[in-house]
Design a protein around this motif. Sequence first.
Motif, mmCIF file in Angstrom:
data_model
loop_
_atom_site.group_PDB
_atom_site.id
_atom_site.type_symbol
_atom_site.label_atom_id
_atom_site.label_comp_id
_atom_site.label_asym_id
_atom_site.label_seq_id
_atom_site.Cartn_x
_atom_site.Cartn_y
_atom_site.Cartn_z
ATOM 1 N N UNK A 41 97.039 35.953 -36.825
ATOM 2 C CA UNK A 41 97.061 36.472 -35.462
ATOM 3 C C UNK A 41 95.694 35.823 -34.513
ATOM 4 N N UNK A 42 96.016 35.609 -33.364
ATOM 5 C CA UNK A 42 95.098 35.508 -32.409
ATOM 6 C C UNK A 42 94.218 36.853 -32.098
ATOM 7 N N UNK A 43 94.764 37.782 -32.015
ATOM 8 C CA UNK A 43 93.952 38.894 -31.966
ATOM 9 C C UNK A 43 92.642 39.243 -32.682
ATOM 10 N N UNK A 44 92.215 38.508 -33.612
ATOM 11 C CA UNK A 44 90.889 38.836 -34.436
ATOM 12 C C UNK A 44 91.118 39.571 -35.535
ATOM 13 N N UNK A 45 90.179 40.339 -35.883
ATOM 14 C CA UNK A 45 90.324 41.442 -37.181
ATOM 15 C C UNK A 45 90.918 42.635 -36.722
ATOM 16 N N UNK A 46 92.374 42.590 -37.288
ATOM 17 C CA UNK A 46 93.111 43.832 -36.739
ATOM 18 C C UNK A 46 93.578 44.329 -38.220
ATOM 19 N N UNK A 47 93.533 45.775 -38.326
ATOM 20 C CA UNK A 47 93.864 46.573 -39.335
ATOM 21 C C UNK A 47 95.467 46.681 -39.554
ATOM 22 N N UNK A 48 96.172 45.630 -39.721
ATOM 23 C CA UNK A 48 97.619 45.630 -39.558
ATOM 24 C C UNK A 48 98.173 46.604 -40.884
ATOM 25 N N UNK A 49 97.359 47.007 -42.006
ATOM 26 C CA UNK A 49 98.154 47.828 -42.862
ATOM 27 C C UNK A 49 98.085 49.062 -42.361
#
Length: 272
Positions: A225-233
């Motif tokens: 993702x281009x959003x950076x560090x994201x807690x997708x879990x």
Amino acid sequence: MVIPVHDLNPARTTPWVTYALIAANVLVFLFMPGLAGSVAGDSSLAQSCHLHAFLDQYAVVPSELIHHQMPRLVPTGEVGLGANGPGCVLGPPDYDKSPPLSVLTSMFLHGGWPHVLGNMLFLLIFGNNIEDRMGHVRFALFYVACSYAASYGFALLNDDSTDPLIGASGAIAGVLGAYLVLYPRVRVWVLVPFLVFLPLRLPAWLVLGFWFVLQAVYSSGQGVSDAGTVAYAAHVVGFLAGMLIAWPLKPGTTQPPEPRGLLFGRRARPSW
């Protein structure tokens, strides 16, 4: 991904809790220490150290949430001179942090304008109908429960992580999961980025289903993702928790109570 802008699903009541959550998130963001300069792109080292100290105290840290152990050294918010030059000073914490309570505080913290505005857009569009269906108090409890489920779910999968976890995304993912269960056929106006932003009216099951699949793919490490560090879990766990909690409210899953009174010669039916 698609950007929702409006759903064709008017609420019967005023969503006071949804409005209050949006206002609280924006106000907290505006007054987060050290964030104004970093958002503007001209943050100083002092502002950065102050922000790191603030997040360490009030954000969820997965390792702390699972092991209930505070680190011996934390950012103090001060700038010092080390072997590698100026940097943030570390020292023993001068506060008592409750990791479970940090879930409540972290859900009102955001890392930038795109983060807070994106979350509030989703909450504004989909939260009013869930609040309308559940009622104000139960919706507030539901929102908090989804945030806890998302935070603990992410922490269990990343129990050695010391990176702060902030944002309302986990709770809002629960709102999206509940919406998918309760209103799958409602039409939602979205903007699809294809050369220009193309407006389309799509069913909620397609919009929210696509969103969930995207979060699941990113959480498995199969996408970037281009959003950076994201807690997708955390998004995935929050979404599933919202679906599970809302399932008893799904039309056809429960039988309405037998009416006792008569209305104009016919039995009165409760509204659902």
